[in-house]
Design a protein around this motif. Structure first.
Motif, PDB file in Angstrom:
ATOM      1  N   ALA A 135      11.243   0.369  -2.554  1.00  0.00           N
ATOM      2  CA  ALA A 135      10.942   1.712  -3.053  1.00  0.00           C
ATOM      3  C   ALA A 135       9.590   2.182  -2.541  1.00  0.00           C
ATOM      4  O   ALA A 135       9.278   3.370  -2.612  1.00  0.00           O
ATOM      5  CB  ALA A 135      10.928   1.722  -4.582  1.00  0.00           C
ATOM      6  N   ARG A 136       8.774   1.236  -2.037  1.00  0.00           N
ATOM      7  CA  ARG A 136       7.437   1.552  -1.517  1.00  0.00           C
ATOM      8  C   ARG A 136       7.045   0.460  -0.529  1.00  0.00           C
ATOM      9  O   ARG A 136       7.561  -0.655  -0.585  1.00  0.00           O
ATOM     10  CB  ARG A 136       6.415   1.620  -2.653  1.00  0.00           C
ATOM     11  CG  ARG A 136       6.369   0.348  -3.486  1.00  0.00           C
ATOM     12  CD  ARG A 136       5.287   0.390  -4.537  1.00  0.00           C
ATOM     13  NE  ARG A 136       5.273   1.606  -5.306  1.00  0.00           N
ATOM     14  CZ  ARG A 136       6.092   1.857  -6.320  1.00  0.00           C
ATOM     15  NH1 ARG A 136       7.004   0.955  -6.661  1.00  0.00           N
ATOM     16  NH2 ARG A 136       6.021   2.976  -6.983  1.00  0.00           N
ATOM     17  N   ALA A 137       6.136   0.792   0.366  1.00  0.00           N
ATOM     18  CA  ALA A 137       5.697  -0.185   1.366  1.00  0.00           C
ATOM     19  C   ALA A 137       4.619  -1.117   0.832  1.00  0.00           C
ATOM     20  O   ALA A 137       4.496  -2.257   1.287  1.00  0.00           O
ATOM     21  CB  ALA A 137       5.180   0.532   2.612  1.00  0.00           C
ATOM     22  N   THR A 138       3.825  -0.634  -0.120  1.00  0.00           N
ATOM     23  CA  THR A 138       2.728  -1.427  -0.654  1.00  0.00           C
ATOM     24  C   THR A 138       2.774  -1.433  -2.186  1.00  0.00           C
ATOM     25  O   THR A 138       3.375  -0.552  -2.803  1.00  0.00           O
ATOM     26  CB  THR A 138       1.365  -0.881  -0.192  1.00  0.00           C
ATOM     27  OG1 THR A 138       1.214   0.468  -0.662  1.00  0.00           O
ATOM     28  CG2 THR A 138       1.252  -0.911   1.321  1.00  0.00           C
ATOM     29  N   VAL A 139       2.103  -2.426  -2.758  1.00  0.00           N
ATOM     30  CA  VAL A 139       2.058  -2.585  -4.211  1.00  0.00           C
ATOM     31  C   VAL A 139       0.603  -2.553  -4.668  1.00  0.00           C
ATOM     32  O   VAL A 139      -0.193  -3.393  -4.254  1.00  0.00           O
ATOM     33  CB  VAL A 139       2.701  -3.918  -4.638  1.00  0.00           C
ATOM     34  CG1 VAL A 139       2.585  -4.112  -6.154  1.00  0.00           C
ATOM     35  CG2 VAL A 139       4.161  -3.969  -4.205  1.00  0.00           C
ATOM     36  N   PRO A 140       0.214  -1.595  -5.509  1.00  0.00           N
ATOM     37  CA  PRO A 140      -1.167  -1.559  -6.009  1.00  0.00           C
ATOM     38  C   PRO A 140      -1.440  -2.717  -6.968  1.00  0.00           C
ATOM     39  O   PRO A 140      -0.551  -3.131  -7.715  1.00  0.00           O
ATOM     40  CB  PRO A 140      -1.242  -0.208  -6.735  1.00  0.00           C
ATOM     41  CG  PRO A 140       0.171   0.127  -7.068  1.00  0.00           C
ATOM     42  CD  PRO A 140       1.026  -0.470  -6.006  1.00  0.00           C
ATOM     43  N   VAL A 141      -2.655  -3.242  -6.926  1.00  0.00           N
ATOM     44  CA  VAL A 141      -3.018  -4.380  -7.768  1.00  0.00           C
ATOM     45  C   VAL A 141      -4.234  -4.026  -8.617  1.00  0.00           C
ATOM     46  O   VAL A 141      -4.976  -3.085  -8.325  1.00  0.00           O
ATOM     47  CB  VAL A 141      -3.322  -5.630  -6.917  1.00  0.00           C
ATOM     48  CG1 VAL A 141      -2.139  -6.004  -6.046  1.00  0.00           C
ATOM     49  CG2 VAL A 141      -4.573  -5.442  -6.063  1.00  0.00           C
ATOM     50  N   HIS A 312       5.790 -11.773  -7.849  1.00  0.00           N
ATOM     51  CA  HIS A 312       6.151 -10.397  -8.161  1.00  0.00           C
ATOM     52  C   HIS A 312       6.158  -9.459  -6.959  1.00  0.00           C
ATOM     53  O   HIS A 312       6.852  -8.434  -6.980  1.00  0.00           O
ATOM     54  CB  HIS A 312       5.175  -9.816  -9.190  1.00  0.00           C
ATOM     55  CG  HIS A 312       5.393 -10.284 -10.580  1.00  0.00           C
ATOM     56  ND1 HIS A 312       4.588 -11.214 -11.186  1.00  0.00           N
ATOM     57  CD2 HIS A 312       6.338  -9.964 -11.495  1.00  0.00           C
ATOM     58  CE1 HIS A 312       5.019 -11.442 -12.418  1.00  0.00           C
ATOM     59  NE2 HIS A 312       6.071 -10.695 -12.632  1.00  0.00           N
ATOM     60  N   ALA A 313       5.359  -9.744  -5.933  1.00  0.00           N
ATOM     61  CA  ALA A 313       5.036  -8.721  -4.936  1.00  0.00           C
ATOM     62  C   ALA A 313       6.272  -8.076  -4.317  1.00  0.00           C
ATOM     63  O   ALA A 313       6.393  -6.844  -4.296  1.00  0.00           O
ATOM     64  CB  ALA A 313       4.144  -9.323  -3.853  1.00  0.00           C
ATOM     65  N   ASP A 314       7.203  -8.880  -3.795  1.00  0.00           N
ATOM     66  CA  ASP A 314       8.386  -8.312  -3.141  1.00  0.00           C
ATOM     67  C   ASP A 314       9.235  -7.513  -4.111  1.00  0.00           C
ATOM     68  O   ASP A 314       9.737  -6.433  -3.775  1.00  0.00           O
ATOM     69  CB  ASP A 314       9.227  -9.433  -2.531  1.00  0.00           C
ATOM     70  CG  ASP A 314       8.668  -9.936  -1.215  1.00  0.00           C
ATOM     71  OD1 ASP A 314       9.224  -9.588  -0.164  1.00  0.00           O
ATOM     72  OD2 ASP A 314       7.664 -10.665  -1.241  1.00  0.00           O
ATOM     73  N   ALA A 317       7.719  -4.155  -5.211  1.00  0.00           N
ATOM     74  CA  ALA A 317       7.848  -3.118  -4.195  1.00  0.00           C
ATOM     75  C   ALA A 317       9.203  -2.424  -4.242  1.00  0.00           C
ATOM     76  O   ALA A 317       9.377  -1.356  -3.641  1.00  0.00           O
ATOM     77  CB  ALA A 317       7.622  -3.714  -2.807  1.00  0.00           C
ATOM     78  N   CYS A 318      10.144  -2.993  -4.969  1.00  0.00           N
ATOM     79  CA  CYS A 318      11.499  -2.442  -5.049  1.00  0.00           C
ATOM     80  C   CYS A 318      11.729  -1.631  -6.322  1.00  0.00           C
ATOM     81  O   CYS A 318      12.840  -1.149  -6.558  1.00  0.00           O
ATOM     82  CB  CYS A 318      12.523  -3.578  -4.973  1.00  0.00           C
ATOM     83  SG  CYS A 318      12.372  -4.581  -3.484  1.00  0.00           S
ATOM     84  N   VAL A 319      10.693  -1.462  -7.137  1.00  0.00           N
ATOM     85  CA  VAL A 319      10.821  -0.794  -8.435  1.00  0.00           C
ATOM     86  C   VAL A 319      10.227   0.613  -8.348  1.00  0.00           C
ATOM     87  O   VAL A 319       9.021   0.773  -8.158  1.00  0.00           O
ATOM     88  CB  VAL A 319      10.104  -1.614  -9.528  1.00  0.00           C
ATOM     89  CG1 VAL A 319      10.089  -0.863 -10.847  1.00  0.00           C
ATOM     90  CG2 VAL A 319      10.774  -2.976  -9.689  1.00  0.00           C
ATOM     91  N   GLU A 349      -4.368  -3.016  -2.621  1.00  0.00           N
ATOM     92  CA  GLU A 349      -2.921  -3.183  -2.632  1.00  0.00           C
ATOM     93  C   GLU A 349      -2.506  -4.338  -1.730  1.00  0.00           C
ATOM     94  O   GLU A 349      -3.309  -4.833  -0.931  1.00  0.00           O
ATOM     95  CB  GLU A 349      -2.232  -1.897  -2.186  1.00  0.00           C
ATOM     96  CG  GLU A 349      -2.625  -1.447  -0.793  1.00  0.00           C
ATOM     97  CD  GLU A 349      -2.175  -0.028  -0.463  1.00  0.00           C
ATOM     98  OE1 GLU A 349      -1.816   0.711  -1.406  1.00  0.00           O
ATOM     99  OE2 GLU A 349      -2.201   0.337   0.733  1.00  0.00           O
ATOM    100  N   VAL A 350      -1.279  -4.788  -1.896  1.00  0.00           N
ATOM    101  CA  VAL A 350      -0.721  -5.801  -1.013  1.00  0.00           C
ATOM    102  C   VAL A 350       0.528  -5.231  -0.346  1.00  0.00           C
ATOM    103  O   VAL A 350       1.158  -4.305  -0.857  1.00  0.00           O
ATOM    104  CB  VAL A 350      -0.374  -7.112  -1.764  1.00  0.00           C
ATOM    105  CG1 VAL A 350      -1.628  -7.772  -2.307  1.00  0.00           C
ATOM    106  CG2 VAL A 350       0.633  -6.857  -2.886  1.00  0.00           C
ATOM    107  N   ARG A 351       0.858  -5.819   0.786  1.00  0.00           N
ATOM    108  CA  ARG A 351       2.014  -5.358   1.555  1.00  0.00           C
ATOM    109  C   ARG A 351       2.980  -6.532   1.710  1.00  0.00           C
ATOM    110  O   ARG A 351       2.811  -7.377   2.595  1.00  0.00           O
ATOM    111  CB  ARG A 351       1.579  -4.835   2.917  1.00  0.00           C
ATOM    112  CG  ARG A 351       2.711  -4.254   3.766  1.00  0.00           C
ATOM    113  CD  ARG A 351       2.187  -3.773   5.109  1.00  0.00           C
ATOM    114  NE  ARG A 351       1.305  -2.637   4.942  1.00  0.00           N
ATOM    115  CZ  ARG A 351       1.709  -1.356   4.922  1.00  0.00           C
ATOM    116  NH1 ARG A 351       2.996  -1.071   5.047  1.00  0.00           N
ATOM    117  NH2 ARG A 351       0.841  -0.385   4.782  1.00  0.00           N
ATOM    118  N   PRO A 352       3.989  -6.637   0.851  1.00  0.00           N
ATOM    119  CA  PRO A 352       4.932  -7.751   0.944  1.00  0.00           C
ATOM    120  C   PRO A 352       5.901  -7.578   2.108  1.00  0.00           C
ATOM    121  O   PRO A 352       6.060  -6.484   2.647  1.00  0.00           O
ATOM    122  CB  PRO A 352       5.672  -7.699  -0.393  1.00  0.00           C
ATOM    123  CG  PRO A 352       5.617  -6.255  -0.781  1.00  0.00           C
ATOM    124  CD  PRO A 352       4.300  -5.744  -0.274  1.00  0.00           C
ATOM    125  N   GLY A 353       6.542  -8.683   2.483  1.00  0.00           N
ATOM    126  CA  GLY A 353       7.595  -8.616   3.476  1.00  0.00           C
ATOM    127  C   GLY A 353       7.162  -8.884   4.892  1.00  0.00           C
ATOM    128  O   GLY A 353       7.980  -8.794   5.811  1.00  0.00           O
TER     129      GLY A 353
END
Length: 378
Positions: A135-141, A312-314, A317-319, A349-353
């Protein structure tokens, strides 16, 4: 770019499911409003398919969770198709029915579910985020620690490390009168710069206040530009959470210790939180985390991933309704010790995948075998 392998047309069974526990001393004495500790135990689960591919899952729980995996869950999973995770999840839920789904059983189930999703993604040679659909490329932390046992100098150094060293603008510390810190006065200096939105400072009392205490403290927190008040009262006191939520301007949150979907249904149905916290290593793994996120979205709520950032990271990013993910000091430290391929949160932020298939982590064999991290009781 990774190209997915086609799913096999015949069953590819889970050949083995193993669990082990390691206890790691903290780097300093730690406590919150209701508990003190000097070690953290991580339970590691490995799910191996018939072709030798292995998925990794873990939870932060007592070592007894390994017994649940070995005695209650392993025989329900081995021999079953590695691609049929919903069926595996249902089998595990039924297996722990009499033992009780909540608590240690749910932590064990969560670790297995995470290992199975990691295995499936690796079998298809896909990052987990691509398997699930981003749902997004990065995840804020947000940086999290600030234990009540910390001296002000230690606390300020930790906060400054996140804000100035990693450029993470969101930070959370622990409060609680029973442990000597009623409000985060020490966080009002240069380590946590003020923002006009008032959403960058967060506190958790770990259920350490009664209802009226929580309102009084919450009002003081708002004057210090705290926008997030986690578990101001016991997470089981849904009426109290709702009353505190209604009384305060800052967001009231809870859910990080929820062990199943009905728990989150009760919390959201009671109007108890402004943001629902969900922990993949406790709630039932990836399978239940996604269900909880959907439940929150149906109630107009965002979710925040609690603890265990690399688990959680991957998935986060799908939520679509994700707010952020906790970069929790203890878990970051342990995951960096035990795994290769860890993420870098510099820049908020982190970038999973990007570290390979599955969740991208690999076990550091020498650390797992090192006698410095023995099995509890060993």
């Amino acid at each position: 770019m990774n190209t997915a392998k086609p799913a096999p047309t015949t069953c590819l069974p889970v050949q083995a499911l193993t669990a082990s526990a390691r206890t790691v001393p903290t780097d300093a004495p730690e406590a919150d409003a209701t508990l003190a500790w000097d070690t953290t135990t991580v339970v590691l689960v490995e799910a191996r398919a018939a072709d030798g591919t292995t998925g990794i899952g873990w939870t932060y729980a007592p070592a007894a969770a390994t017994d649940v995996v070995r005695d209650q869950l392993a025989h329900r999973i081995t021999g079953q198709d590695a691609f049929d995770i919903p069926a595996a999840h249902e089998r595990m839920c039924r297996a722990v029915r009499d033992a009780g789904r909540s608590g240690i059983a749910s932590c064990a189930l969560s670790a297995v579910d995470l290992a199975l999703w990691d295995l499936k993604a690796r079998l298809m040679d896909l990052p987990l985020v691509r398997l699930l659909g981003a749902a997004r490329a990065t995840v804020p932390v947000y940086g999290s620690g600030g234990f009540t046992t910390y001296h002000d100098t230690h606390l300020t150094a930790q906060l400054s490390g996140w804000v100035h060293g990693r450029h993470i603008p969101r930070v959370k510390i622990k409060t609680g009168e029973g442990r000597g810190r009623a409000a985060p006065a020490t966080s009002s200096g240069s380590a946590t710069p003020a923002t006009s939105s008032g959403r960058r400072r967060s506190c958790t009392s770990s259920g350490g206040y009664n209802r009226k205490q929580a309102v009084r403290i919450g009002e003081a927190l708002v004057t210090q530009q705290v926008g997030w008040f986690e578990e101001p009262v016991s997470r089981d006191d849904l009426t109290g959470l709702r009353l505190v939520r209604d009384a305060l301007v800052c967001d009231v949150t809870a859910g990080g210790h929820g062990h199943d979907l009905p728990c989150f249904a009760r919390m959201t149905g009671a109007g108890a939180v402004d943001c629902l916290q969900v922990d993949i290593t406790r709630c039932g793994g990836v399978t239940e985390f996604l269900r909880a996120a959907d439940l929150a979205q149906a109630h107009g709520l965002e979710v925040s991933a609690h603890g265990a950032p690399h688990a959680h990271a991957d998935v986060a990013a799908c939520v679509p309704n994700l707010r952020h993910m906790e970069w929790f000091h203890d878990h970051v430290r342990i995951e960096s010790m035990f795994f290769g391929g860890v993420l870098d949160p510099a820049g908020r932020e982190v970038r999973p995948g990007e570290n390979g298939p599955g969740h991208g982590l690999v076990l550091r064999g020498e650390e797992i075998e090192d006698s410095a991290w023995p099995e509890p009781g060993g």
